[in-house]
Design an enzyme around this catalytic site. Sequence first.
Site, PDB file in Angstrom:
ATOM      1  N   THR A  40       0.836  -1.210   0.000  1.00  0.00           N
ATOM      2  CA  THR A  40       0.000   0.000   0.000  1.00  0.00           C
ATOM      3  C   THR A  40       0.869   1.259   0.000  1.00  0.00           C
ATOM      4  O   THR A  40       0.586   2.232  -0.704  1.00  0.00           O
ATOM      5  CB  THR A  40      -0.905   0.006   1.252  1.00  0.00           C
ATOM      6  OG1 THR A  40      -1.705  -1.179   1.221  1.00  0.00           O
ATOM      7  CG2 THR A  40      -1.807   1.216   1.300  1.00  0.00           C
ATOM      8  N   HIS A  43       2.181   1.854  -3.415  1.00  0.00           N
ATOM      9  CA  HIS A  43       1.161   2.487  -4.261  1.00  0.00           C
ATOM     10  C   HIS A  43       1.153   4.002  -4.016  1.00  0.00           C
ATOM     11  O   HIS A  43       1.052   4.786  -4.955  1.00  0.00           O
ATOM     12  CB  HIS A  43      -0.236   1.934  -3.958  1.00  0.00           C
ATOM     13  CG  HIS A  43      -0.478   0.556  -4.491  1.00  0.00           C
ATOM     14  ND1 HIS A  43      -0.549   0.290  -5.846  1.00  0.00           N
ATOM     15  CD2 HIS A  43      -0.655  -0.626  -3.873  1.00  0.00           C
ATOM     16  CE1 HIS A  43      -0.769  -0.999  -6.022  1.00  0.00           C
ATOM     17  NE2 HIS A  43      -0.831  -1.583  -4.839  1.00  0.00           N
TER      18      HIS A  43
HETATM   19 ZN    ZN Z   1       0.067  -3.279   5.138  1.00  0.00          ZN
END
Ligand code: ZN
Length: 344
Positions: A40, A43
């Site tokens: 994440t 990203h």
């Molecule tokens: Zn995580």
Amino acid sequence: MKALVKAQAVEGLWMQDIPEPDIGPDDVLIRVHNTAICGTDVHIYNWDDWAQKNVPVPMVVGHEFGGVIEEVGANVHRVMPGMRVSGEGHVVGEKSRAVRAGRFHLDPDTKGVGVNIPGAFAEYLVIPAFNVVPLPDDVAMEQAAFLDPLGNAVHTATAYDLTGEDVLITGAGPIGIMAAAVTRHCGARHIVVTDINPDRLKLLETVVPTAVPVHTMKEDLHDVQAHLKITEGFDVGLEMSGAEPAFKQMINHMVMGGKIAMLGLPGQPFNLDMGSLIMRAITLKGIYGREMFETWHKMLAMLQSGLDVSRLITHRLPAAEFQTGFDVMRSGKAGKVILDWTKV
Ligand code: ZN
């Protein structure tokens, strides 16, 4: 304090000096010791479509952490300063039917630490006391830094009974590898893990030597299955890749009535023959986050009873060297990258 901030709506992250966060009456202030970099966070670093839609700028990023409580709000009694802790990165509301029924992980109003609200890649973090999970003495601070993704692995792997089952895991990223370790701990018979990245399959062998790595561009899964005498197909599938070819292959290798838990988030819609699911009487379950706080209880208990995923750590860096950490994460060659926030 020092914090790693998404300061501009372009690729990159910036280490900045920002004020320490304010602590409310129901909150806890944590001195962060170790954090781990998640997909994440990559990203958000890359500033892809998902990040642009979901992350306001500026934002302190990061949600995988371990630290020590520095201060608690006036209403907080369950935890106290000095406790070694990690915490749930999903901050839930109080209104939804799911929350009122105690199914916190299904709250539609969930906010993400380091995504929608200030995160853990900082010297200090404030989260609601509700989210704080105390660490048993025998769980290391480095491990605390990635309980969040281990919780994803545990939540996925414990979706179905694994005792004595043959399990196919698609995707040997860090969570896929941890799912293999959990599956072994839970008493499965054969564990086969597929990927197309040789570095990831090599890391799998280091962390879970009894799992069978399969490079699907080089090996035929039918041959592997025949060799292991899994004659009717895999009983349980754990989909960790979000990749259409991997998921289709999984369906074709499941036993009649097989069960699949899906954590890997596809980047785009799958073009799938639904008949392939129906004719095999497959059960599918989507997995999101961790159950609060049953998954946390189970993973800490497993860590205390022999589950060991510490070899998944491939890099240990002072937080000041975060750029090196993000570079190796983006190369796809890293396992877990730990940043030390006592060295900024
Ligand atoms: Zn995580």
